[in-house]
Write an enzyme that holds these catalytic residues in place. Sequence first.
Site, mmCIF file in Angstrom:
data_model
loop_
_atom_site.group_PDB
_atom_site.id
_atom_site.type_symbol
_atom_site.label_atom_id
_atom_site.label_comp_id
_atom_site.label_asym_id
_atom_site.label_seq_id
_atom_site.Cartn_x
_atom_site.Cartn_y
_atom_site.Cartn_z
ATOM 1 N N ARG A 158 -13.330 -8.641 1.672
ATOM 2 C CA ARG A 158 -12.091 -8.514 1.340
ATOM 3 C C ARG A 158 -11.319 -9.991 1.614
ATOM 4 N NH1 ARG A 158 -9.826 -3.412 1.423
ATOM 5 N NH2 ARG A 158 -8.044 -4.414 0.902
ATOM 6 N N CYS A 177 -16.433 1.723 0.303
ATOM 7 C CA CYS A 177 -15.312 0.865 0.824
ATOM 8 C C CYS A 177 -14.763 1.075 2.338
ATOM 9 C CB CYS A 177 -13.925 0.925 -0.035
ATOM 10 S SG CYS A 177 -13.288 2.664 0.114
ATOM 11 N N ARG A 229 0.645 -1.094 0.110
ATOM 12 C CA ARG A 229 -0.105 0.013 -0.071
ATOM 13 C C ARG A 229 0.939 1.182 0.065
ATOM 14 N NH1 ARG A 229 -5.333 1.359 3.566
ATOM 15 N NH2 ARG A 229 -6.062 0.141 1.900
ATOM 16 N N ASP A 250 -17.204 7.188 -1.718
ATOM 17 C CA ASP A 250 -16.078 7.205 -0.881
ATOM 18 C C ASP A 250 -15.606 8.650 -0.232
ATOM 19 O OD1 ASP A 250 -13.681 6.241 0.172
ATOM 20 O OD2 ASP A 250 -12.649 6.297 -1.752
ATOM 21 N N GLN A 306 -10.427 -3.948 -3.612
ATOM 22 C CA GLN A 306 -11.374 -3.322 -3.019
ATOM 23 C C GLN A 306 -12.365 -3.642 -4.188
ATOM 24 O OE1 GLN A 306 -12.352 -2.126 0.228
ATOM 25 N NE2 GLN A 306 -14.424 -2.659 -0.411
ATOM 26 N N HIS A 352 -7.409 0.875 -6.632
ATOM 27 C CA HIS A 352 -7.592 0.004 -5.335
ATOM 28 C C HIS A 352 -8.302 -1.221 -5.437
ATOM 29 C CE1 HIS A 352 -7.890 -1.424 -1.286
ATOM 30 N NE2 HIS A 352 -8.706 -0.121 -0.977
HETATM 31 N N1 NVA Z 1 -10.116 6.662 -1.380
HETATM 32 C C1 NVA Z 1 -9.642 6.161 0.008
HETATM 33 C C2 NVA Z 1 -9.842 4.893 0.063
HETATM 34 C C3 NVA Z 1 -9.505 4.372 1.592
HETATM 35 C C4 NVA Z 1 -9.798 2.809 1.564
HETATM 36 C C5 NVA Z 1 -8.130 6.588 0.104
HETATM 37 O O1 NVA Z 1 -7.381 6.491 -0.728
HETATM 38 O O2 NVA Z 1 -7.799 7.058 1.393
HETATM 39 N N1 CP Z 2 -11.319 -0.057 2.583
HETATM 40 C C1 CP Z 2 -10.089 -0.166 2.757
HETATM 41 O O1 CP Z 2 -9.047 -0.596 1.942
HETATM 42 O O2 CP Z 2 -9.806 -0.110 4.267
HETATM 43 P P1 CP Z 2 -8.807 0.273 5.165
HETATM 44 O O3 CP Z 2 -8.021 1.653 4.611
HETATM 45 O O4 CP Z 2 -8.950 0.174 6.558
HETATM 46 O O5 CP Z 2 -7.678 -0.899 4.691
#
Ligand code: NVA
Ligand code: CP
Length: 308
Positions: free
Chosen positions: A289, A261, A108, A221, A138, A135
């Site tokens: 997930r 998500c 990540r 989101d 997800q 992502h």
């Molecule tokens: N769009 C959000 C998703 C978090 C799971 C982010 O990138 O922070």
């Molecule tokens: N939806 C998701 O990826 O959640 P986290 O940021 O908690 O991993």
Amino acid sequence: MSNAKPIKHFLQISDFTRDEYDYLLERAALIKRKFKNYEIYHPLIDRTLVMVFEKNSTRTRLSFEAGMHQLGGAAIYLNTRDSQLGRGEPVEDAGQVMSRMCDIIMVRTFGQDIIERFAAHSRVPVINGLTNEHHPCQILADIFTYWEHRGSITGKTVAWVGDANNMLYSWLQAAEVFGFHVNVATPKGYEMDMSLVSTDRYTLFANPGDACAGADLVNTDVWTSMGYEEENAARLQAFAGYIVDGAKMARAKPDALFMHCLPAHRGEEVAAEVIDGPQSVVWDEAENRLHVQKALIEYLLLGRIDTQ
Ligand code: NVA
Ligand code: CP
């Protein structure tokens, strides 16, 4: 010249074919059934997943770590703060080293270029656990969740209300692979980066309510994704009116689902009446997930397995 098969990574939705996704969805359903029945299933004894986090996480860490454990393997958590990545070790060197000690890697991070450089120097499969641009894990969970509740997503309409972020770009890639349509409503100044869009299976809407009209699935989101926190105040103003509330949900099909998500901000991008309401499947989405990623890890390490 080596005869070794090229390593398969999962860095974005477009990396897999429809046929591979059809296999993964069936496989995830089977793996989920085993889990629900407390059936021990350990195909990955002695295999190790390393998880590299340069951003925060609850669901991604938990689902990968628990999933690897449930498959009989081990998972190791690394983050930027206390690994050498935080002190400037080149990502190419990290990819080399980690892939000599582990069997599969989840990353990540910020830019998609970072995970691509990491993967290019890895001897083992690399999974995208979220980047600024994508992502895919997800979206795999979301399509599986839709399939569980309503059947195939092919031919359906997904409404996207809010930021043009990693989730939207992965939805758009999925629209191309699975053959569905995305109604997109983003505020002025926060439109899609067209260099990340390679499908015409979408329609742009100036009004977020119009984007929801007739949709089979309404999705939103956070307004401020990780890494963009300094824009938060400006975004709160720009996104006013983009909340998914009961009125917008009412314009979707009567049997439409709501997905997010998570983590969510009630009263910002979604009203409590929607996320905690009868059309919301956010807890299934989060749980799934676990199941889809177990199927994904198994596929990347062992290939296709006859249904058993
Ligand atoms: N769009 C959000 C998703 C978090 C799971 C982010 O990138 O922070
Ligand atoms: N939806 C998701 O990826 O959640 P986290 O940021 O908690 O991993």
